[in-house]
Scaffold this motif. Sequence first.
Motif, PDB file in Angstrom:
ATOM      1  N   MET A 138      -4.244   6.596   6.855  1.00  0.00           N
ATOM      2  CA  MET A 138      -6.123   5.879   7.922  1.00  0.00           C
ATOM      3  C   MET A 138      -5.926   5.501   9.187  1.00  0.00           C
ATOM      4  N   ALA A 139      -4.981   4.363   9.639  1.00  0.00           N
ATOM      5  CA  ALA A 139      -5.073   4.161  10.675  1.00  0.00           C
ATOM      6  C   ALA A 139      -4.374   5.134  11.704  1.00  0.00           C
ATOM      7  N   SER A 140      -3.754   5.698  11.546  1.00  0.00           N
ATOM      8  CA  SER A 140      -3.708   7.404  12.769  1.00  0.00           C
ATOM      9  C   SER A 140      -4.479   7.863  12.686  1.00  0.00           C
ATOM     10  N   ASN A 141      -5.462   8.417  11.377  1.00  0.00           N
ATOM     11  CA  ASN A 141      -6.678   8.619  12.488  1.00  0.00           C
ATOM     12  C   ASN A 141      -7.742   7.798  12.684  1.00  0.00           C
ATOM     13  N   HIS A 142      -7.854   6.776  12.592  1.00  0.00           N
ATOM     14  CA  HIS A 142      -9.051   5.663  12.480  1.00  0.00           C
ATOM     15  C   HIS A 142      -9.505   5.641  14.309  1.00  0.00           C
ATOM     16  N   PRO A 143     -10.219   6.184  14.500  1.00  0.00           N
ATOM     17  CA  PRO A 143     -11.199   6.353  16.012  1.00  0.00           C
ATOM     18  C   PRO A 143     -10.958   4.665  16.736  1.00  0.00           C
ATOM     19  N   ALA A 144     -10.664   3.523  16.309  1.00  0.00           N
ATOM     20  CA  ALA A 144     -10.528   2.279  16.890  1.00  0.00           C
ATOM     21  C   ALA A 144      -8.895   1.818  17.178  1.00  0.00           C
ATOM     22  N   PHE A 145      -8.756   2.727  16.853  1.00  0.00           N
ATOM     23  CA  PHE A 145      -7.307   2.969  17.534  1.00  0.00           C
ATOM     24  C   PHE A 145      -7.143   3.907  19.011  1.00  0.00           C
ATOM     25  N   SER A 146      -5.895   3.245  20.472  1.00  0.00           N
ATOM     26  CA  SER A 146      -6.154   4.303  20.682  1.00  0.00           C
ATOM     27  C   SER A 146      -5.185   5.202  20.809  1.00  0.00           C
ATOM     28  N   PHE A 147      -5.597   6.370  21.717  1.00  0.00           N
ATOM     29  CA  PHE A 147      -3.888   7.422  21.649  1.00  0.00           C
ATOM     30  C   PHE A 147      -2.807   7.068  21.531  1.00  0.00           C
ATOM     31  N   HIS A 148      -2.338   5.983  22.478  1.00  0.00           N
ATOM     32  CA  HIS A 148      -1.177   6.086  22.342  1.00  0.00           C
ATOM     33  C   HIS A 148      -0.653   4.933  21.001  1.00  0.00           C
ATOM     34  N   GLN A 149      -1.626   4.264  20.126  1.00  0.00           N
ATOM     35  CA  GLN A 149      -1.657   3.420  19.688  1.00  0.00           C
ATOM     36  C   GLN A 149      -1.410   4.320  17.692  1.00  0.00           C
ATOM     37  N   LYS A 150      -2.290   5.350  18.201  1.00  0.00           N
ATOM     38  CA  LYS A 150      -2.605   6.345  16.834  1.00  0.00           C
ATOM     39  C   LYS A 150      -1.115   7.130  16.625  1.00  0.00           C
ATOM     40  N   GLN A 151      -0.046   7.664  18.000  1.00  0.00           N
ATOM     41  CA  GLN A 151       1.314   8.348  18.016  1.00  0.00           C
ATOM     42  C   GLN A 151       1.847   7.003  17.259  1.00  0.00           C
ATOM     43  N   VAL A 152       2.170   6.347  17.582  1.00  0.00           N
ATOM     44  CA  VAL A 152       3.029   5.170  17.134  1.00  0.00           C
ATOM     45  C   VAL A 152       2.958   5.156  15.774  1.00  0.00           C
ATOM     46  N   LEU A 153       1.695   5.258  15.453  1.00  0.00           N
ATOM     47  CA  LEU A 153       1.687   5.087  13.967  1.00  0.00           C
ATOM     48  C   LEU A 153       1.573   6.651  13.375  1.00  0.00           C
ATOM     49  N   ARG A 154       1.381   7.239  13.887  1.00  0.00           N
ATOM     50  CA  ARG A 154       1.833   8.874  13.206  1.00  0.00           C
ATOM     51  C   ARG A 154       3.485   8.440  13.387  1.00  0.00           C
ATOM     52  N   GLN A 155       3.905   8.332  14.129  1.00  0.00           N
ATOM     53  CA  GLN A 155       5.657   8.265  14.054  1.00  0.00           C
ATOM     54  C   GLN A 155       6.211   7.280  12.409  1.00  0.00           C
ATOM     55  N   GLU A 156       5.511   5.964  12.614  1.00  0.00           N
ATOM     56  CA  GLU A 156       5.180   4.746  11.252  1.00  0.00           C
ATOM     57  C   GLU A 156       4.959   6.018   9.779  1.00  0.00           C
ATOM     58  N   LEU A 157       3.561   6.902   9.909  1.00  0.00           N
ATOM     59  CA  LEU A 157       3.955   7.345   8.740  1.00  0.00           C
ATOM     60  C   LEU A 157       5.048   8.316   8.098  1.00  0.00           C
ATOM     61  N   THR A 158       5.208   9.273   9.659  1.00  0.00           N
ATOM     62  CA  THR A 158       6.745  10.351   9.076  1.00  0.00           C
ATOM     63  C   THR A 158       7.417   9.494   8.832  1.00  0.00           C
ATOM     64  N   GLN A 159       7.850   8.441   8.918  1.00  0.00           N
ATOM     65  CA  GLN A 159       9.162   7.540   8.201  1.00  0.00           C
ATOM     66  C   GLN A 159       9.185   7.216   7.478  1.00  0.00           C
ATOM     67  N   ILE A 160       8.104   6.814   6.906  1.00  0.00           N
ATOM     68  CA  ILE A 160       7.597   6.957   5.788  1.00  0.00           C
ATOM     69  C   ILE A 160       7.814   7.909   4.820  1.00  0.00           C
ATOM     70  N   GLN A 161       7.115   9.021   5.403  1.00  0.00           N
ATOM     71  CA  GLN A 161       7.450  10.403   4.430  1.00  0.00           C
ATOM     72  C   GLN A 161       8.887  10.623   4.335  1.00  0.00           C
TER      73      GLN A 161
END
Length: 211
Positions: A138-161
């Motif tokens: 949800m966080a990595s797709n949420h429009p309230a986050f900046s592009f950079h923040q989404k990238q970081v959150l997507r990396q965190e998601l990948t790490q969790i996976q």
Amino acid sequence: MVENRCSVQREGVYRWFSGLNSAQRAEFLCGLLDLCVPIELRFLGSCLEDLARKDYHSLRDAEIKANNPADLSNLTNITDEVVRSKLLISLALLSSDNREAAGVLFRTLTHIDSIINNYGLQLNDGQTEEQFLLLFTMASNHPAFSFHQKQVLRQELTQIQEIMQVPCGEQQPVTGGCGGTGASGCQHINVGKENHIHLKKYTVFFAFKTV
């Protein structure tokens, strides 16, 4: 013949979608929205607005808290299941343009590596796994986050996976559910109230733990 074939394909998609967990559903729906043209998005926005209006009053207090940086700053201990449930609710109700609140959530969510290492959080536990996958999807797709923040959150998601060794996009849909207790057979995060999203004849719901 073509119409019948399309109908069968739609039913197959509905069945496939009902077998996904909450994180996979969110990811898939966001991907579909990216494929839509502007006029389609406006139409879908009107439909979603009408559906959301039905729960407006019951979620109003939670929405105010979800968009208040001061309230969000208290939700820092994501090793706590109750805190994670509150974070999920906050992400679901966070306004698309609330950058300040998104910044608070971003700072909380980007400590996942130290939490795993320092507290030994077991992400392979079923309930915990579901919560973290949905939280970061949800966080990595949420429009309230900046592009950079989404990238970081997507990396965190990948790490969790990778830790779970169950990449979200590789899990195969199942017939009859995956051993959980939700309407689709998958395990859902329990939130007290069930916020229903109707997709044709299937009812999809995210349940968050009452706090």
